[in-house]
Design an enzyme around this catalytic site. Structure first.
Site: not given
Ligand code: GLY
Length: 388
Positions: A101, A161
């Protein structure tokens, strides 16, 4: 059934009111959350303090940059720059960066700082984060490993994601002239597009590959209701991620994925517009909503509207503004005594019979919901040099 053209739109007056309310909430709590970050989600609509950990803190710094752009108030700029220093320390000391991320963390904080102020500290921290992200590329399967220790055979999977982490890599190539970031982003993108989108235009949350051969194995959910369902936020990451992929690659496939994922998302919204946390749940249901998924999709629609022919552009902008107005009316915080977040009724994770989640941040604010809501308001104000 939802009829988007019949909804009221986000007119100029309401937009100004929504922006003022959001910026005022952030200003009200700025001192409290300058040296401390906000935790990923609220409890009873208020955030606990957090160190700079997890995948979510970049959204708070991103909100500060957006608030600075929307108000011109230097207090936001100064607070954001202090946080950029924290992000530089975080990647240098490798604090909670063993995951993919890096884009969620470093685009709205450090890339934004570089774009808005020329911050060299922001630029080098974001490039270090991009280096960390490409180190997770798996030759066997051709994707960026999402979670777990790099190379862990049990974690040989991508997640949808990650599409939002790819802009950091495209930006890194644009900034350094080194193609290695873009090459890896394109390989991951091509793998993700091939496997996460289903024939009915819904999406898998995660997809496993064989660590020895790279063979695609199976789609599995982590946060959705079940493996075969469409987790609302996962679908939203698909919509916005595909729009961003088109921005950097100009590949028609990305635009096609955007259109297909969006059409599934919009056709599964309940009559009152705010999606349930998983599209297994029909209208009406007692299951919680995930307002953040809608905020993400609105940003994706406004981003994609930059790249399509006039008819489609007009339709995307018109729909996005009506959905944003509904989000404002039903979920926005209008007063800092109600919450220190901006968007109510999000769901971080919801336990189901088939997933491995515990309930977390159910019917609460979350940092990405707040951030994307504010980004959507900023986009409606006019041309925006995005942080992604
Ligand atoms: N990227 C993790 C989530 O959306 O919850």
């Amino acid at each position: 059934m939802l009829n988007i053209p019949s909804l009221p739109t986000m007119d100029e007056k309401t937009l100004e009111k929504a922006i003022k309310e959001a910026v005022d909430v952030n200003r009200h709590y700025l001192d409290e959350f300058t040296d401390d970050f906000k935790y990923s989600h609220s409890e009873s609509n208020f955030y606990a303090k957090s160190e700079n950990v997890e995948w979510t803190t970049g959204f708070w710094t991103g909100e500060l940059w957006l608030s600075y752009e929307l108000s011109g108030d230097d207090a936001f700029r100064n607070a954001a720059l202090r946080q950029v220093h924290s992000f530089a320390e975080r990647i240098k000391n490798r604090v909670d960066v063993e995951h993919h991320d890096m884009g969620f963390l470093y685009s709205p904080s450090c890339v934004a700082a570089y774009k808005l102020t020329g911050s060299e500290e922001g630029k080098s921290a974001a490039l270090a984060a991009a280096d960390n992200l490409i180190s997770r590329f798996q030759e066997k399967g051709q994707f960026l490993q999402a979670w777990g220790r790099n190379g862990d055979r049990n974690e040989h999977r991508l997640i949808i994601d990650c599409l939002l982490n790819l802009p950091l890599l495209f930006w890194a190539t644009e900034t350094t002239g080194d193609d290695k970031y873009r090459t890896i982003a394109e390989k991951h993108l091509s793998t993700a597009i091939r496997y996460v989108l289903r024939p009915d235009n819904s999406t898998y949350h995660t997809y496993y590959f064989d660590p020895d051969t790279g063979e695609a194995l199976r789609g599995v959910t982590a946060q959705g209701n079940r493996n075969g369902s469409a987790w609302a936020r996962g679908q939203a990451w698909g919509v916005y991620g595909a729009a961003l992929a088109y921005r950097y690659t100009k590949s028609e496939i990305s635009l096609d994925v955007f259109r297909r994922a969006l059409s599934f998302f919009l056709s599964h919204l309940p009559a009152d517009v705010i999606p349930y946390w998983d599209f297994d749940f029909d209208n009406p249901s007692t299951e919680p909503r995930d307002s953040s998924a809608l905020a993400i999709v609105i940003c994706g629609m406004l981003e994609a509207s930059n790249y399509v022919e006039k008819d489609e552009k007009d339709k995307l902008e018109d729909q996005a503004k009506r959905l944003l107005r509904a989000l404002y009316e039903k979920c926005a915080v209008h007063d800092p005594s109600v919450s220190d977040g901006l968007l109510l009724h999000g769901t971080y994770a919801r336990k189901s019979e088939w997933n491995t989640c515990n309930n977390r941040g159910v019917d609460e604010c979350n940092l990405w919901g707040d951030y994307y809501y504010l980004e959507a308001l900023r986009r409606c104000k006019g041309k925006w040099e995005m942080y992604w």
